[in-house]
Design an enzyme around this catalytic site. Structure first.
Site, short mmCIF file in Angstrom:
data_model
loop_
_atom_site.label_atom_id
_atom_site.label_comp_id
_atom_site.label_asym_id
_atom_site.label_seq_id
_atom_site.Cartn_x
_atom_site.Cartn_y
_atom_site.Cartn_z
N LYS A 102 20.82 -28.74 9.76
CA LYS A 102 21.16 -30.02 9.16
C LYS A 102 20.88 -31.11 10.19
CE LYS A 102 24.53 -28.30 5.84
NZ LYS A 102 25.90 -28.41 5.27
N ALA A 148 24.83 -20.24 11.70
CA ALA A 148 24.33 -18.88 11.50
C ALA A 148 24.48 -18.45 10.06
CB ALA A 148 25.08 -17.92 12.42
N LEU A 171 25.18 -15.91 7.02
CA LEU A 171 26.02 -14.75 6.74
C LEU A 171 25.14 -13.61 6.25
CD1 LEU A 171 28.99 -16.53 4.95
CD2 LEU A 171 28.92 -15.69 7.30
N ASP A 220 35.49 -32.88 -0.02
CA ASP A 220 34.43 -32.35 -0.87
C ASP A 220 34.52 -30.83 -1.04
OD1 ASP A 220 32.10 -32.75 -2.41
OD2 ASP A 220 30.83 -32.11 -0.76
N GLU A 244 34.25 -19.71 -1.19
CA GLU A 244 33.62 -18.40 -1.32
C GLU A 244 34.43 -17.36 -0.56
OE1 GLU A 244 29.44 -18.08 -0.56
OE2 GLU A 244 29.00 -20.08 -1.36
#
Length: 502
Positions: free
Chosen positions: A199, A304, A306, A372, A377
């Site tokens: 990013k 990193a 997953l 946000d 998850e």
């Protein structure tokens, strides 16, 4: 008999000049410093006496008993090592075949060595270290090596993320409110076959999000991703993937290694001779929304990856305290103070640790100022009691001057909190372990330090006290036995599996 050499005087003069320079620039200043300490009449201020160095705050924190005990339940691994190695070897072989074909199509004659898959690779050891307790153990050499590798290893490919590919060509730029940079992110693969989400820097550290901006159109900040990883580790949640800052050469590390023609097409050179690129879709279809190197180097965060979903399936679940992503709408929890009573009646919040994990997530989001968190998850293997992944934290640390109390709604409405979470929060409020101090020290380890400005660090202490005040009000109302949940016992689902296996 040979006569005297004519160049000998010149050599002697040169050696004399070098000796004089060494005396003047090195030995004489050192002698003056020593004389200044010994002579009481010297007008030069003596250097301060060396103070005994205290143990770094971060080391003291991680040496505390609260950070040394074992987590709840067995450290059940997420992956089987043999299965994971077999799967990733197939993926590496497939990538090498495709890369060879790509080079042949471009008539590239220079040989390219295939990417090896080494079992000791830091990213693979990170995947194998994920367990029921968290994404990594408290003392994890693999994570330290992974952070180093992500900031040092050369990239071998760059591509859009899967969500961008799904939206490619399906965007409606007429609906955009403000260029948010939501999808201005890339997947980078390194020479050890590891992957990270990149990013880029979109906002300077000293800039605050304007108060008129809605949370769903805010910029994504690379330094927020980095700081979120460090804070998550300090809170001992260990639910944010390892993240590190890096100066990326957008030409060498992205443009020259990408095979994606769409990504290649969005690179351009600005009038200031800087190399820039922008997201083709969604919404970021204009060059004025681009990010630029200086002229090639660009700050960014690398998180990193997953394990593959084929190896470790994950569920994406709407947050019960999701916000209204519209200009004037409100969700039920925003108008109903008894909303938690409804949530408690819904599976799986009715009979598991899920609600306590939601409160953990709300505490984390409040500290970073992230509004946000629309979904969360979790790994399906760990069942209802598994930990929640704290992903996508780039909209945190936007406003240090404002504390968004509504983020704490799960805590204030449900009035429950894990005992271990509360104990660590109280510890981080003590002067010896002050949260801002340990965060400041931890962030100094990142190559892009300083990651956060001082007002953001001080805001952490202020928000921590607000969390403790909210817990205190709950305890005053309902009693500590009701509010503080003992999470050191083995989860029911884990006990059930243990009994089934005997």
């Amino acid at each position: 008999m040979p006569g005297p050499r004519r160049d000998r005087p010149a050599v002697l003069l040169l050696l004399g000049a070098l000796l004089a320079a060494d005396l003047y620039f090195h030995l004489w200043p050192r002698a003056r410093r020593e004389l200044g300490r010994l002579s009481p009449g010297c007008p030069c201020p003596a250097p301060p006496a060396a103070l005994p160095r205290a143990a770094p705050a971060l080391r003291r924190l991680f040496a505390h008993p609260l950070y040394r005990g074992s987590g709840p339940g067995p450290a059940e691994p997420l992956l089987g090592a043999r299965e994971a190695l077999r799967y990733y070897r197939r993926k590496a072989a497939r990538w090498n075949r495709r890369h060879k074909l790509y080079r042949e199509e471009l008539n590239l004659t220079s040989p390219a060595a295939p990417l090896p898959l080494r079992p000791e690779a830091s990213w693979l050891q990170f995947h194998l270290g994920i367990s029921r307790d968290g994404l990594y153990p408290r003392s994890s050499p693999a994570v330290s090596r992974l952070l180093r590798d992500m900031r040092e290893l050369a990239t071998v490919s760059a591509d859009y993320s899967q969500d961008e590919k799904a939206l490619l060509g399906a965007c409606d730029c007429s609906q955009i409110v403000k260029p948010s940079g939501v999808h201005l992110k890339l997947v980078l693969r390194f020479q050890d076959f590891g992957k990270a989400m990149f990013k880029p820097m979109r906002q300077r550290r000293e800039e605050e999000t304007p108060e008129d901006f809605f949370y769903f159109v805010d910029f994504q900040r690379h330094n927020a991703e980095i700081a979120a990883f460090h804070l998550d580790r300090i809170l001992d949640f260990r639910r944010v993937p390892p993240t590190v800052g890096r100066l990326i050469n957008v030409t060498k590390d992205i443009l020259e290694v990408t095979k994606n023609e769409v990504l290649q097409s969005v690179f351009f050179v600005s009038p200031a001779s800087n190399v820039c690129f922008f997201a083709k879709c969604p919404y970021m279809c204009k060059t004025e929304y681009a990010v630029c190197g200086n002229p090639h180097l660009l700050e960014g965060s690398l998180s990193a990856f997953l394990p593959s979903l084929n190896l470790a399936p994950r569920l994406s679940i709407p947050n019960p305290w999701i916000r209204s992503y519209s200009f004037d709408g409100k969700e039920e929890w925003e108008v109903n103070p008894l909303y938690c009573n409804t949530v408690r009646e819904i599976y799986p919040y009715s009979n598991s640790n899920r609600l306590l994990n939601i409160v953990d997530m709300a505490i984390f989001d409040f500290l970073i100022g992230n509004m946000d968190r629309h979904h969360y998850e979790m790994f399906t293997k760990f069942g209802d009691d598994g930990f929640l992944l704290h992903l996508d934290n780039a909209r945190g640390f936007g406003r240090h001057s404002h504390d968004e109390i509504s983020i704490l709604a799960p805590l204030s409405q449900c009035c429950i909190i894990k005992r271990t979470t509360l104990l660590r929060l109280r510890l981080l409020a003590e002067p010896e372990y002050r949260l801002s101090d340990v965060m400041r020290e931890s962030l100094l380890q990142d190559p892009l330090a300083p990651v956060l400005t001082e007002p953001h660090l001080l805001a952490l202490d202020r928000r921590l006290q607000l969390i403790l005040d909210a817990v205190g009000k709950c305890i005053d109302t309902f009693g500590e036995a009701t509010v503080v949940a003992n999470d050191t016992a083995q989860p029911q689902s884990a006990q059930h599996r243990a009994k089934a296996g005997t």
